[in-house]
Structure formats: C-alpha cells, structure tokens
Design an enzyme around this catalytic site. Sequence first.
Site, PDB file in Angstrom:
ATOM      1  N   HIS A 119       0.830  -1.207   0.000  1.00  0.00           N
ATOM      2  CA  HIS A 119       0.000   0.000   0.000  1.00  0.00           C
ATOM      3  C   HIS A 119       0.862   1.253   0.000  1.00  0.00           C
ATOM      4  O   HIS A 119       0.635   2.181  -0.779  1.00  0.00           O
ATOM      5  CB  HIS A 119      -0.926   0.032   1.211  1.00  0.00           C
ATOM      6  CG  HIS A 119      -1.575   1.372   1.411  1.00  0.00           C
ATOM      7  ND1 HIS A 119      -2.697   1.767   0.725  1.00  0.00           N
ATOM      8  CD2 HIS A 119      -1.233   2.429   2.203  1.00  0.00           C
ATOM      9  CE1 HIS A 119      -3.028   3.005   1.080  1.00  0.00           C
ATOM     10  NE2 HIS A 119      -2.144   3.425   1.980  1.00  0.00           N
TER      11      HIS A 119
ATOM     12  N   HIS B 127       1.403   5.382  -2.566  1.00  0.00           N
ATOM     13  CA  HIS B 127       1.850   6.729  -2.214  1.00  0.00           C
ATOM     14  C   HIS B 127       3.077   7.230  -2.972  1.00  0.00           C
ATOM     15  O   HIS B 127       3.157   8.407  -3.313  1.00  0.00           O
ATOM     16  CB  HIS B 127       2.172   6.789  -0.718  1.00  0.00           C
ATOM     17  CG  HIS B 127       0.966   6.801   0.157  1.00  0.00           C
ATOM     18  ND1 HIS B 127       0.166   7.910   0.325  1.00  0.00           N
ATOM     19  CD2 HIS B 127       0.424   5.831   0.938  1.00  0.00           C
ATOM     20  CE1 HIS B 127      -0.814   7.638   1.156  1.00  0.00           C
ATOM     21  NE2 HIS B 127      -0.694   6.374   1.551  1.00  0.00           N
TER      22      HIS B 127
ATOM     23  N   GLU C  12      -5.307  10.078   0.333  1.00  0.00           N
ATOM     24  CA  GLU C  12      -5.785   8.697   0.325  1.00  0.00           C
ATOM     25  C   GLU C  12      -6.908   8.442  -0.682  1.00  0.00           C
ATOM     26  O   GLU C  12      -6.912   7.408  -1.350  1.00  0.00           O
ATOM     27  CB  GLU C  12      -6.261   8.293   1.726  1.00  0.00           C
ATOM     28  CG  GLU C  12      -5.151   8.136   2.745  1.00  0.00           C
ATOM     29  CD  GLU C  12      -4.275   6.910   2.519  1.00  0.00           C
ATOM     30  OE1 GLU C  12      -4.541   6.121   1.582  1.00  0.00           O
ATOM     31  OE2 GLU C  12      -3.312   6.747   3.284  1.00  0.00           O
TER      32      GLU C  12
ATOM     33  N   SER D 239      -4.416   1.611  -4.664  1.00  0.00           N
ATOM     34  CA  SER D 239      -3.899   0.331  -4.176  1.00  0.00           C
ATOM     35  C   SER D 239      -5.010  -0.655  -3.836  1.00  0.00           C
ATOM     36  O   SER D 239      -4.734  -1.744  -3.327  1.00  0.00           O
ATOM     37  CB  SER D 239      -3.016   0.547  -2.939  1.00  0.00           C
ATOM     38  OG  SER D 239      -3.763   1.118  -1.877  1.00  0.00           O
TER      39      SER D 239
END
Length: 296
Positions: free
Chosen positions: A144, A149, A190, A209
């Site tokens: 993730h 990110h 996010e 993700s």
Amino acid sequence: MNSDKGVNQGVAPVTYGQGDRAPRGNYSRARADYTCEQDFSQYTEQDHDTYRRLYARQLQQLPGLACHEFIDAVSQLGAPERIPRFDDISERLQRATGWQVVGVPGLIPEEAFFALLAERKFPVTDWMRKPEEFDYVVEPDVFHDLFGHVPLLFNPVFANYMQAYGRGGLKASRLDACELLARLYWYTVEFGLIATPEGLRAYGAGILSSAGELHYAVTSPEPNRVAFGLQRLMRSLYRIDSFQGSYFVIDSFEQLFNATAPDFTPLYAAVRQQTTVGVGTVLDGERVFGPGPDPR
C-alpha cells in the site's frame, strides 16, 4: 453507505483503522523518530510473490482510471517481481524531487509522521501482508505505501504539497486541529480524484492500491463526487470500513497546493463554527461530477 456505523470522526491519518489493537510491526528496532532500516531479510519468497501479484493486478487496472502522473511514475518503483529496496527508490526520488523513502515498523504517532513529511521523508511500512490478506489488510503494508503513495512523490507539485502538509500538521498539533487536518489527508492523499481532459481519474493512494475501489470511485453511479473545497472537506466525516460515500475532485495538483498553502489558523476557527457533514451528503449548490466511463 450513509449509515453512521464505522464513520470516522477525524482520526489522524497515520492511526486510522488501528483502534485498540496492538501495533503489528516490531517497534523495538525503531529509532527515536520511529524510522528503521528496511529488514529485507524478513521477506520470504511468498512475500515477494504476494507483492508481485498485487502489483500486477493493480497495474492492469490503471489505464483509464488513474491520473497520468501516477501511471507515468509507477515504473520508478523498479522491477515488480520482488519487493523493492527503499534505498534504490530513494536514489531516484532524491534526483527527481528531493524526497526519500524511510522504513517504519508500522503505524506511527501523528507528530512523528508530520515531522518526517516536513523533512521530505515518506514513511513506508516494511512488512508484507499475508496471502490470506491479499484483498484487504487492516493496516497499511509495504505494498500500500509503496504502490499507492510513492509514485506521485516524483511529481514536483504533489511532492511540495506533501511537505507542506507535514509542516501544517506540526502546527495543527499545537492548535488541537489534527482532526480537521486528517480529513484533508483522507480526502486528498488517500481518496482524492482529479478532473482531467480525459475525464475523472484517481490519484489517492487508498483508491489506487485497492482491488475494488479504483473502478468504484471513478465509474460507479453510487458515490457522490463533489468539487474540492477546503472548508467543506474539513467538515466532512468519512468511512473506514467500506468504500467512500463521497469523493472530492480537484482540478489540478496546482489547485490543491495553492489552496493549502496559506495559514490554516483562521480556517480551523471558521470550520469549528460550522456543523459537520455526514458521509455521502451533498449540500445545496455544490458542483457534483458524474461517473466516468468504465474502461473495461
């Protein structure tokens, strides 16, 4: 989607989903700033295989759903057959935007998280989920954090936004405003969407993700997609136990950076005078986006 069960009231982004559970990682090896060396020896062939399969699945979904800045940069993670070494990614990041990847054993306190971002260091959990967690893992793992990110940290504008967020977080801690700033992180870093000439695209790590939320966020008729507004976003509750009821749409990364550059002190005061907005709510007069076409 509109039930209050599982609604997050503004937990800091680095601790969401943890609740009363003990942290999963081995924190005994963490330094004072919560960083640690990537324990590459811990990874089994099964771990590398899980990473490879996750990477392949998410990469296949990106066209027509992810923003081009993310697609252009995801290859900077290196060969997808094995979990990358953080030092290798950091070398490329340093050349591109002055950022680096640092290992952490798991979720870390908010002030430590903010301090690392302010120094252009992105904390990446170094453990890998188990095969039985392939579709869902409660805490962020190495896949993730890396896949979701890190690619956008190669974009100069988004990289600057992340550093500004870290600096703002340190100030928010002193102003007792982390709850409001957490909502900004949640709905941008996010779960953010961006309007492009080709249509809506995802840039949020939690979407990019995810096995199912990428298609849902961009193409499903169910959620609301509301134009980005800083006060509106900070008033908005969010979910931690299912796909989002609402997403916020920016016009560009420049808009995001410019909107969040000023001093937030008066903004926090203004938001506290307003009511919170429930999950999946659309307010009168808001600009709402329709779903994009499904590329499948």
